[in-house]
Motif scaffolding. Sequence first.
Motif, PDB file in Angstrom:
ATOM      1  N   ARG A 133     -11.142  83.014  47.606  1.00 14.57           N
ATOM      2  CA  ARG A 133     -11.774  81.753  47.178  1.00 14.57           C
ATOM      3  C   ARG A 133     -12.448  81.069  48.370  1.00 14.57           C
ATOM      4  NH1 ARG A 133      -8.281  76.619  46.030  1.00 14.57           N
ATOM      5  NH2 ARG A 133      -8.584  76.653  48.280  1.00 14.57           N
ATOM      6  N   ASP A 134     -11.746  81.018  49.492  1.00 14.88           N
ATOM      7  CA  ASP A 134     -12.316  80.340  50.663  1.00 14.88           C
ATOM      8  C   ASP A 134     -13.511  81.111  51.227  1.00 14.88           C
ATOM      9  OD1 ASP A 134     -10.456  78.424  50.268  1.00 14.88           O
ATOM     10  OD2 ASP A 134      -9.102  79.076  51.871  1.00 14.88           O
ATOM     11  N   PHE A 135     -13.431  82.437  51.163  1.00 12.64           N
ATOM     12  CA  PHE A 135     -14.535  83.268  51.649  1.00 12.64           C
ATOM     13  C   PHE A 135     -15.796  83.011  50.816  1.00 12.64           C
ATOM     14  CE2 PHE A 135     -16.444  87.729  51.769  1.00 12.64           C
ATOM     15  CZ  PHE A 135     -17.006  87.569  53.026  1.00 12.64           C
ATOM     16  N   VAL A 136     -15.618  82.971  49.501  1.00 17.40           N
ATOM     17  CA  VAL A 136     -16.760  82.774  48.616  1.00 17.40           C
ATOM     18  C   VAL A 136     -17.317  81.350  48.756  1.00 17.40           C
ATOM     19  CG1 VAL A 136     -17.394  82.683  46.174  1.00 17.40           C
ATOM     20  CG2 VAL A 136     -16.076  84.590  47.030  1.00 17.40           C
ATOM     21  N   ARG A 137     -16.454  80.396  48.978  1.00 13.22           N
ATOM     22  CA  ARG A 137     -16.920  79.020  49.213  1.00 13.22           C
ATOM     23  C   ARG A 137     -17.765  78.957  50.474  1.00 13.22           C
ATOM     24  NH1 ARG A 137     -11.744  75.093  47.755  1.00 13.22           N
ATOM     25  NH2 ARG A 137     -11.865  75.387  45.499  1.00 13.22           N
ATOM     26  N   ARG A 138     -17.301  79.679  51.512  1.00  9.20           N
ATOM     27  CA  ARG A 138     -18.060  79.699  52.777  1.00  9.20           C
ATOM     28  C   ARG A 138     -19.398  80.403  52.580  1.00  9.20           C
ATOM     29  NH1 ARG A 138     -14.335  82.783  56.098  1.00  9.20           N
ATOM     30  NH2 ARG A 138     -16.067  83.905  57.045  1.00  9.20           N
ATOM     31  N   LEU A 139     -19.371  81.543  51.895  1.00  6.72           N
ATOM     32  CA  LEU A 139     -20.608  82.313  51.706  1.00  6.72           C
ATOM     33  C   LEU A 139     -21.645  81.521  50.929  1.00  6.72           C
ATOM     34  CD1 LEU A 139     -19.459  85.929  50.748  1.00  6.72           C
ATOM     35  CD2 LEU A 139     -20.433  85.143  52.913  1.00  6.72           C
ATOM     36  N   SER A 140     -21.200  80.762  49.931  1.00  4.79           N
ATOM     37  CA  SER A 140     -22.158  80.059  49.065  1.00  4.79           C
ATOM     38  C   SER A 140     -22.442  78.648  49.567  1.00  4.79           C
ATOM     39  CB  SER A 140     -21.604  79.979  47.643  1.00  4.79           C
ATOM     40  OG  SER A 140     -20.413  79.218  47.662  1.00  4.79           O
ATOM     41  N   GLY A 141     -21.611  78.160  50.477  1.00  5.51           N
ATOM     42  CA  GLY A 141     -21.768  76.772  50.931  1.00  5.51           C
ATOM     43  C   GLY A 141     -21.359  75.780  49.852  1.00  5.51           C
ATOM     44  N   ASN A 142     -20.570  76.225  48.880  1.00  3.40           N
ATOM     45  CA  ASN A 142     -20.138  75.339  47.795  1.00  3.40           C
ATOM     46  C   ASN A 142     -18.605  75.250  47.766  1.00  3.40           C
ATOM     47  OD1 ASN A 142     -19.471  74.026  45.479  1.00  3.40           O
ATOM     48  ND2 ASN A 142     -20.685  75.325  44.100  1.00  3.40           N
ATOM     49  N   PRO A 143     -18.044  74.142  48.253  1.00  4.09           N
ATOM     50  CA  PRO A 143     -16.582  74.023  48.323  1.00  4.09           C
ATOM     51  C   PRO A 143     -15.904  73.794  46.976  1.00  4.09           C
ATOM     52  CG  PRO A 143     -17.630  72.014  49.136  1.00  4.09           C
ATOM     53  CD  PRO A 143     -18.741  72.963  48.803  1.00  4.09           C
ATOM     54  N   GLN A 144     -16.709  73.706  45.899  1.00  8.61           N
ATOM     55  CA  GLN A 144     -16.125  73.438  44.572  1.00  8.61           C
ATOM     56  C   GLN A 144     -15.771  74.716  43.807  1.00  8.61           C
ATOM     57  OE1 GLN A 144     -16.014  70.219  43.963  1.00  8.61           O
ATOM     58  NE2 GLN A 144     -17.511  69.477  45.423  1.00  8.61           N
ATOM     59  N   ILE A 145     -16.112  75.879  44.346  1.00  6.15           N
ATOM     60  CA  ILE A 145     -15.937  77.106  43.549  1.00  6.15           C
ATOM     61  C   ILE A 145     -14.464  77.350  43.222  1.00  6.15           C
ATOM     62  CG2 ILE A 145     -16.120  79.637  43.689  1.00  6.15           C
ATOM     63  CD1 ILE A 145     -18.861  79.102  45.024  1.00  6.15           C
ATOM     64  N   TYR A 189     -10.254  87.496  41.195  1.00  7.98           N
ATOM     65  CA  TYR A 189     -11.573  87.602  41.850  1.00  7.98           C
ATOM     66  C   TYR A 189     -12.665  87.692  40.775  1.00  7.98           C
ATOM     67  CZ  TYR A 189      -8.600  89.343  45.713  1.00  7.98           C
ATOM     68  OH  TYR A 189      -7.623  89.511  46.649  1.00  7.98           O
ATOM     69  N   CYS A 190     -12.422  88.524  39.759  1.00  6.46           N
ATOM     70  CA  CYS A 190     -13.417  88.693  38.693  1.00  6.46           C
ATOM     71  C   CYS A 190     -13.660  87.378  37.953  1.00  6.46           C
ATOM     72  CB  CYS A 190     -12.954  89.754  37.688  1.00  6.46           C
ATOM     73  SG  CYS A 190     -12.954  91.430  38.348  1.00  6.46           S
ATOM     74  N   ALA A 191     -12.633  86.522  37.902  1.00  4.21           N
ATOM     75  CA  ALA A 191     -12.720  85.276  37.122  1.00  4.21           C
ATOM     76  C   ALA A 191     -13.263  84.107  37.939  1.00  4.21           C
ATOM     77  CB  ALA A 191     -11.346  84.940  36.540  1.00  4.21           C
TER      78      ALA A 191
END
Length: 302
Positions: A133-145, A189-191
């Motif tokens: 979750r934190d990796f994807v937030r960093r990659l997208s620049g969106n802390p709400q994911i 991860y898929c969800a």
Amino acid sequence: MQALLESILDEVRPLIGLGKVADYIPALADVPANQLGIAVYGNDGTAYSAGDADTLFSVQSISKVFSLVQAIDHGGESIWERLGHEPSGQPFNSMVQLEFERGRPRNPFINAGALVICDINQSRFAVPILSMRDFVRRLSGNPQILVNSVVAESEAQHGARNAAMAYLMKSFGNFHNDVHAVLHSYFNYCALQMSCLDLARAFSFLANEGVSAHSGEQILTARQTKQVNSIMATSGLYDEAGNFAYRVGLPGKSGVGGGIVAVVPGQFTVCVWSPELNAAGNSLAGMKALELLSERIGWSVF
Ligand SMILES: NC(=O)CC[C@H](N)C(=O)O
């Protein structure tokens, strides 16, 4: 670009109604079928979008790219001792090849391969779901994911096939952690819920030699980036990777939530989403939209 995206969506909208929303995960069957969005993110930080580009959807197999990047970042070349990087020519959830090839999946973008990658990451992270979750937030620049736990739970209840693959690999010695613990991570991860804009931004490092175009963070080396793109180009759309290469000509990754992300190395990333799928499990309108876009702009790696 803005006008082009709008006109492409208008052109592909009549395809809605000809595909089928994934229903083998019951929570996905409830997603309204008539949605369509597209977002383009340039290496210079410009974003364009049209339609339902801000609406959140289930990333499903698109998360397999995030898992692979986490695994490469830590394990480098050693991960290829456990799986291959050859196209499978089989549906994403097929098991036949897995037994013939003694529990070594063909590539990280079919379910069996993604499960091995998740097993590798499970051994590395104390709390794998939070790391992702934190990796994807960093990659997208969106802390709400966030993860949609209803979708994750729904898939867990209908996860017999994924469990069967994991146990088969365990019987060959190619699965190290508890099967249920890894499946729990994989379904979470898929969800993950993201929009076209989130995904286009999250993939920007793949168009930019490994450096995130919005944060400047080096995610992979340039060489690793080329390798991930090559696996997307040959295996990112399951047994339809050849058709996608022929029609679109870009590295891409799809998910049964109806999203497809494609990479134009050196220039852009693009994410399209429409929930109705074709027989291979890829977004029907999404494939067409990407075909039109690559044709009109002359984008292709071939
Ligand atoms: N192709 C997909 O998007 C499949 C992902 C889905 N979570 C599954 O394991 O079946």
